[in-house]
Design an enzyme around this catalytic site. Structure first.
Site, PDB file in Angstrom:
ATOM      1  N   ALA A  48     -15.732  -9.217  -7.791  1.00 30.22           N
ATOM      2  CA  ALA A  48     -15.887 -10.318  -6.840  1.00 30.22           C
ATOM      3  C   ALA A  48     -16.710  -9.832  -5.656  1.00 30.22           C
ATOM      4  O   ALA A  48     -16.763  -8.630  -5.383  1.00 30.22           O
ATOM      5  CB  ALA A  48     -14.518 -10.792  -6.350  1.00 30.22           C
ATOM      6  N   GLY A  77     -12.038  -0.657  -9.215  1.00 29.10           N
ATOM      7  CA  GLY A  77     -11.662  -1.386  -7.997  1.00 29.10           C
ATOM      8  C   GLY A  77     -10.167  -1.235  -7.741  1.00 29.10           C
ATOM      9  O   GLY A  77      -9.462  -0.544  -8.486  1.00 29.10           O
ATOM     10  N   ASP A 122     -22.946  -5.176 -14.805  1.00 21.90           N
ATOM     11  CA  ASP A 122     -23.072  -6.085 -13.659  1.00 21.90           C
ATOM     12  C   ASP A 122     -22.933  -7.520 -14.167  1.00 21.90           C
ATOM     13  O   ASP A 122     -23.763  -7.974 -14.973  1.00 21.90           O
ATOM     14  CB  ASP A 122     -24.458  -5.851 -13.012  1.00 21.90           C
ATOM     15  CG  ASP A 122     -24.663  -6.699 -11.772  1.00 21.90           C
ATOM     16  OD1 ASP A 122     -23.922  -7.677 -11.565  1.00 21.90           O
ATOM     17  OD2 ASP A 122     -25.593  -6.372 -11.009  1.00 21.90           O
ATOM     18  N   ILE A 123     -21.905  -8.227 -13.705  1.00 19.77           N
ATOM     19  CA  ILE A 123     -21.677  -9.582 -14.240  1.00 19.77           C
ATOM     20  C   ILE A 123     -22.793 -10.550 -13.864  1.00 19.77           C
ATOM     21  O   ILE A 123     -22.912 -11.609 -14.473  1.00 19.77           O
ATOM     22  CB  ILE A 123     -20.299 -10.169 -13.827  1.00 19.77           C
ATOM     23  CG1 ILE A 123     -20.131 -10.231 -12.316  1.00 19.77           C
ATOM     24  CG2 ILE A 123     -19.160  -9.423 -14.484  1.00 19.77           C
ATOM     25  CD1 ILE A 123     -18.897 -11.057 -11.891  1.00 19.77           C
ATOM     26  N   TYR A 153     -16.662 -18.022   0.940  1.00 14.26           N
ATOM     27  CA  TYR A 153     -15.937 -17.207  -0.050  1.00 14.26           C
ATOM     28  C   TYR A 153     -14.987 -18.088  -0.853  1.00 14.26           C
ATOM     29  O   TYR A 153     -14.998 -18.075  -2.097  1.00 14.26           O
ATOM     30  CB  TYR A 153     -15.167 -16.087   0.651  1.00 14.26           C
ATOM     31  CG  TYR A 153     -14.177 -15.377  -0.260  1.00 14.26           C
ATOM     32  CD1 TYR A 153     -14.628 -14.544  -1.276  1.00 14.26           C
ATOM     33  CD2 TYR A 153     -12.799 -15.550  -0.102  1.00 14.26           C
ATOM     34  CE1 TYR A 153     -13.720 -13.900  -2.129  1.00 14.26           C
ATOM     35  CE2 TYR A 153     -11.896 -14.917  -0.950  1.00 14.26           C
ATOM     36  CZ  TYR A 153     -12.360 -14.090  -1.961  1.00 14.26           C
ATOM     37  OH  TYR A 153     -11.469 -13.467  -2.799  1.00 14.26           O
ATOM     38  N   THR A 174      -8.072 -16.754  -5.571  1.00 11.53           N
ATOM     39  CA  THR A 174      -7.529 -16.380  -4.267  1.00 11.53           C
ATOM     40  C   THR A 174      -6.665 -17.478  -3.633  1.00 11.53           C
ATOM     41  O   THR A 174      -6.900 -18.675  -3.870  1.00 11.53           O
ATOM     42  CB  THR A 174      -8.711 -16.046  -3.320  1.00 11.53           C
ATOM     43  OG1 THR A 174      -8.215 -15.874  -2.001  1.00 11.53           O
ATOM     44  CG2 THR A 174      -9.758 -17.155  -3.293  1.00 11.53           C
ATOM     45  N   ASP A 175      -5.732 -17.046  -2.805  1.00 11.44           N
ATOM     46  CA  ASP A 175      -4.939 -17.965  -1.975  1.00 11.44           C
ATOM     47  C   ASP A 175      -5.829 -18.748  -1.010  1.00 11.44           C
ATOM     48  O   ASP A 175      -5.460 -19.820  -0.539  1.00 11.44           O
ATOM     49  CB  ASP A 175      -3.891 -17.171  -1.180  1.00 11.44           C
ATOM     50  CG  ASP A 175      -4.500 -16.057  -0.343  1.00 11.44           C
ATOM     51  OD1 ASP A 175      -5.400 -15.343  -0.855  1.00 11.44           O
ATOM     52  OD2 ASP A 175      -4.100 -15.882   0.828  1.00 11.44           O
ATOM     53  N   LYS A 198     -15.097 -19.022  -4.864  1.00  7.42           N
ATOM     54  CA  LYS A 198     -14.021 -18.658  -5.792  1.00  7.42           C
ATOM     55  C   LYS A 198     -13.473 -19.911  -6.497  1.00  7.42           C
ATOM     56  O   LYS A 198     -13.144 -19.872  -7.685  1.00  7.42           O
ATOM     57  CB  LYS A 198     -12.882 -17.933  -5.056  1.00  7.42           C
ATOM     58  CG  LYS A 198     -13.248 -16.554  -4.527  1.00  7.42           C
ATOM     59  CD  LYS A 198     -13.553 -15.540  -5.610  1.00  7.42           C
ATOM     60  CE  LYS A 198     -12.330 -15.039  -6.319  1.00  7.42           C
ATOM     61  NZ  LYS A 198     -12.653 -13.941  -7.286  1.00  7.42           N
TER      62      LYS A 198
END
Ligand SMILES: NC(=O)c1ccc[n+]([C@@H]2O[C@H](COP(=O)([O-])OP(=O)(O)OC[C@H]3O[C@@H](n4cnc5c(N)ncnc54)[C@H](OP(=O)(O)O)[C@@H]3O)[C@@H](O)[C@H]2O)c1
Length: 293
Positions: free
Chosen positions: A58, A10, A34-35, A123, A99-100, A127
């Site tokens: 993600a 990635g 694959d998680i 999303y 993430t922000d 997260k």
């Protein structure tokens, strides 16, 4: 130190592999690893006997997440819960990225690690749930919130990042390119983030970290800077507001992060976003030269 990197091809993973040179790095790639297949993932990680597991995987197509909440929570939350449990049972450190977008954007000064999150989208909620699962189940973990990533994996053909998209549009001869000017962020190159992660993972200062380049800009200002630094005419980049753009998911109007904990831990500071962009553009033009010669 043996370090497994999930999502090693990635944007971030591609830069983490060289940043960790000198360590015994084991890259893991989707779909073989694959998680969301918890048992198989635990079995592989147990065979690797990693001291640390870095999870870059993600589901982060933010608008698509609105219609696919099950998939978003499967990858960004439930699989992270399972990884945290696996790491604890194997005695491995977990490094996980958030993430922000966990913030609602109502603040007007950079968000600190202890500020209260307020996710505005599926999303962001997924997260944030992932963060909570790491905190609940992993006893030694780093959770790193970052923002606006761009990296060379995006320029080497695995789907474009924002910088590549702008350069592509610039080359296409368009007369006008509309870019949002009411969302303030900090674009962050994965190469610098990877270098800081390599420093952090050698410490035992576990916890939540904000890690982005320094300073802030709107996406419109970022696009103009890309045009300017690439020697293109920035006047064709036209500001529009989010409402005019009509994206499905809500995004924070301001999601600048203060790297407070990272600075207190003594890690090397990040560059200003514009300097980092300039370095990235010099780097990818030499990558392109290398590929055509
Ligand atoms: N990109 C941003 O602007 C941004 C901003 C803030 C935070 N973040 C966070 O930063 C992290 C890294 O982002 P990135 O831009 O480097 O993402 P990326 O380029 O999409 O890399 C993620 C990697 O994980 C792989 N992957 C996807 N689903 C997987 C699964 N179920 N199991 C195992 N591997 C899987 C992907 O494979 P495929 O490519 O083959 O699907 C890809 O190699 C993510 O946690 C993201 O939420 C990103």
């Amino acid at each position: 130190m043996r370090i497994a990197i999930i999502g090693a091809d990635g944007q971030l993973g591609t830069d983490l592999v060289p940043a960790l040179k000198g360590q015994d790095v084991v890259p893991l790639f989707w779909p073989e690893f694959d998680i969301t297949r918890a048992e198989a993932a635990a079995e592989t990680l147990s065979q690797i006997r990693a001291d640390a597991v870095i999870n870059t995987a993600a589901f982060h197509r933010v608008d698509e997440c609105e219609d696919r909440a099950d998939s978003a929570f499967a990858v960004n939350a439930l699989a992270v819960r399972d990884l945290a449990r696996t790491c604890r049972s194997l005695g491995a450190v977990l490094v996980h990225f958030s993430t922000d977008y966990v913030f609602d954007g109502t603040k007007r000064t950079p968000y600190l690690e202890e500020d209260r999150p307020g996710p505005l989208s599926v999303y962001a909620a997924s997260k944030l749930a992932g963060e909570h699962f790491v905190r609940a189940y992993a006893d030694r973990a780093f959770v790193i919130r970052t923002c606006g990533l761009y990296g060379k994996s995006g320029c080497l053909g695995k789907g474009r990042n924002f910088v590549e998209t702008m350069l592509h549009l610039a080359a296409s001869g368009r007369k006008e390119i509309k870019v949002i000017d009411d969302q303030v962020v900090t674009p962050t190159p994965t190469m610098e983030l990877a270098a800081r992660v390599a420093e952090l993972v050698r410490t035992d200062a576990y916890g939540l970290y904000h890690m982005t380049a320094e300073g802030s800009c709107s996406w419109h200002e970022f696009a103009r800077a890309i045009f300017e630094l690439a020697g293109r005419d920035p006047s064709i980049v036209v500001p529009v507001d989010s409402a005019a753009f009509g994206a499905k998911a809500r995004r924070p109007a301001y999601s600048v992060l203060e790297n407070a904990r990272m600075k207190a831990t003594g890690l090397t500071p990040f560059s200003l976003w514009r300097d980092a962009l300039s370095a990235y553009l010099s780097g990818i033009s030499s990558v392109s030269r290398g590929r055509t010669e």
